[in-house]
Motif scaffolding. Structure first.
Motif, short mmCIF file in Angstrom:
data_model
loop_
_atom_site.label_atom_id
_atom_site.label_comp_id
_atom_site.label_asym_id
_atom_site.label_seq_id
_atom_site.Cartn_x
_atom_site.Cartn_y
_atom_site.Cartn_z
N UNK A 13 0.87 -1.19 0.00
CA UNK A 13 0.00 0.00 0.00
C UNK A 13 0.90 1.23 0.00
N UNK A 14 0.33 2.39 -0.38
CA UNK A 14 1.24 3.53 -0.58
C UNK A 14 1.83 4.11 0.70
N UNK A 15 1.32 3.73 1.86
CA UNK A 15 1.92 4.22 3.10
C UNK A 15 2.85 3.18 3.74
N UNK A 16 3.14 2.11 3.03
CA UNK A 16 3.93 1.03 3.63
C UNK A 16 5.35 0.97 3.06
N UNK A 17 6.23 0.34 3.88
CA UNK A 17 7.63 0.19 3.46
C UNK A 17 8.04 -1.27 3.56
N UNK A 18 8.75 -1.73 2.55
CA UNK A 18 9.29 -3.10 2.57
C UNK A 18 10.30 -3.20 3.72
N UNK A 37 -10.74 3.01 4.55
CA UNK A 37 -9.29 2.82 4.51
C UNK A 37 -8.77 3.23 3.16
N UNK A 38 -7.64 3.95 3.13
CA UNK A 38 -7.15 4.36 1.81
C UNK A 38 -6.07 3.40 1.32
N UNK A 39 -6.46 2.44 0.60
CA UNK A 39 -5.52 1.50 0.00
C UNK A 39 -5.28 1.90 -1.45
N UNK A 40 -4.11 1.55 -1.94
CA UNK A 40 -3.99 1.64 -3.39
C UNK A 40 -4.16 0.26 -4.02
N UNK A 41 -4.30 -0.75 -3.16
CA UNK A 41 -4.58 -2.07 -3.72
C UNK A 41 -6.06 -2.11 -4.14
#
Ligand code: 5GP
Length: 191
Positions: A43-48, A138-142
């Motif tokens: 998702x756009x707020x996440x980090x690997x 929830x704002x997902x980009x998925x």
């Protein structure tokens, strides 16, 4: 040297457990989040490496085959999630406690593997209607489409029925109060 304790936070997607786990991590510096592997898209707020290790399906399967997971689940159809044994041992070796944000089956699985030094907390969804609203906002980009939300809602209905198998069950009516209670429970357990 397995000094660390394990805190297992489970509950349906949208129950607020990720927010609660962030709260615990900032309140207790001795806690370390167990970063899981997943095959879902980022998702756009996440980090690997921080929220998840985002893996291809092939790479996930290869880790299953080489027994690298302490537990893994197909949490949603064709979406796999798993906890690496290495992630747990890394945290335990650093003399910290491990915090898991994990689905209900995975949580029960870990509790079974570590019955003596783990605490399992179930964050209960008090109303499927509220959960539905949360999942929609929830704002997902998925692909946050109706089908995905319905899959999560159906799973939530089933998961709520496992609550009684956890050490503590908290109804998340009011996030502030829930955080306060979780902090108290975790503090009693680790201090
Ligand atoms: P999300 O896609 O919303 O980040 O997570 C979906 C569900 O998978 C959540 O209930 C989350 O707690 C769970 N989950 C995250 N990591 C793991 C894991 O390593 N194993 C299992 N079994 N579930 C996980």
């Amino acid at each position: 040297m397995k000094k660390g304790k394990m805190i297992i936070l489970s509950g349906p997607s949208g129950s607020g457990k990720t927010t609660i786990s962030h709260c615990l991590l900032s309140r207790f510096p001795e806690l370390k989040f167990s970063v899981s592997c997943t095959t879902r898209s980022i998702r756009n707020n996440e980090k690997h490496g921080k929220d998840y290790y985002f893996l291809s399906m092939n790479s996930f399967i290869s880790k299953i085959k080489t027994h690298q997971f302490a537990e893994w689940e197909e949490v949603y159809p064709k979406l796999f999630y798993g906890t690496l044994k290495n992630e747990i041992s890394k945290i335990l070796k650093s003399n910290r406690h491990v915090l898991f944000d994990i689905d209900v089956k995975g949580g029960l699985n870990l509790k079974k593997q570590y019955p003596n030094n783990s605490l399992s907390i179930f964050i209960m969804v008090n109303s499927i209607k509220i959960l539905k609203e949360r999942l929609f906002t929830r704002s997902y980009d998925e692909k946050n489409n109706k089908t995905n939300i319905n899959i999560r809602l159906n799973k939530a209905r089933k998961e709520n029925s496992y609550a009684k198998l956890f050490d503590f069950v908290l109804f998340n009516f009011d996030l502030y109060q829930t955080k306060k209670k979780v902090i108290q429970i975790v503090s009693n357990f680790i201090l």
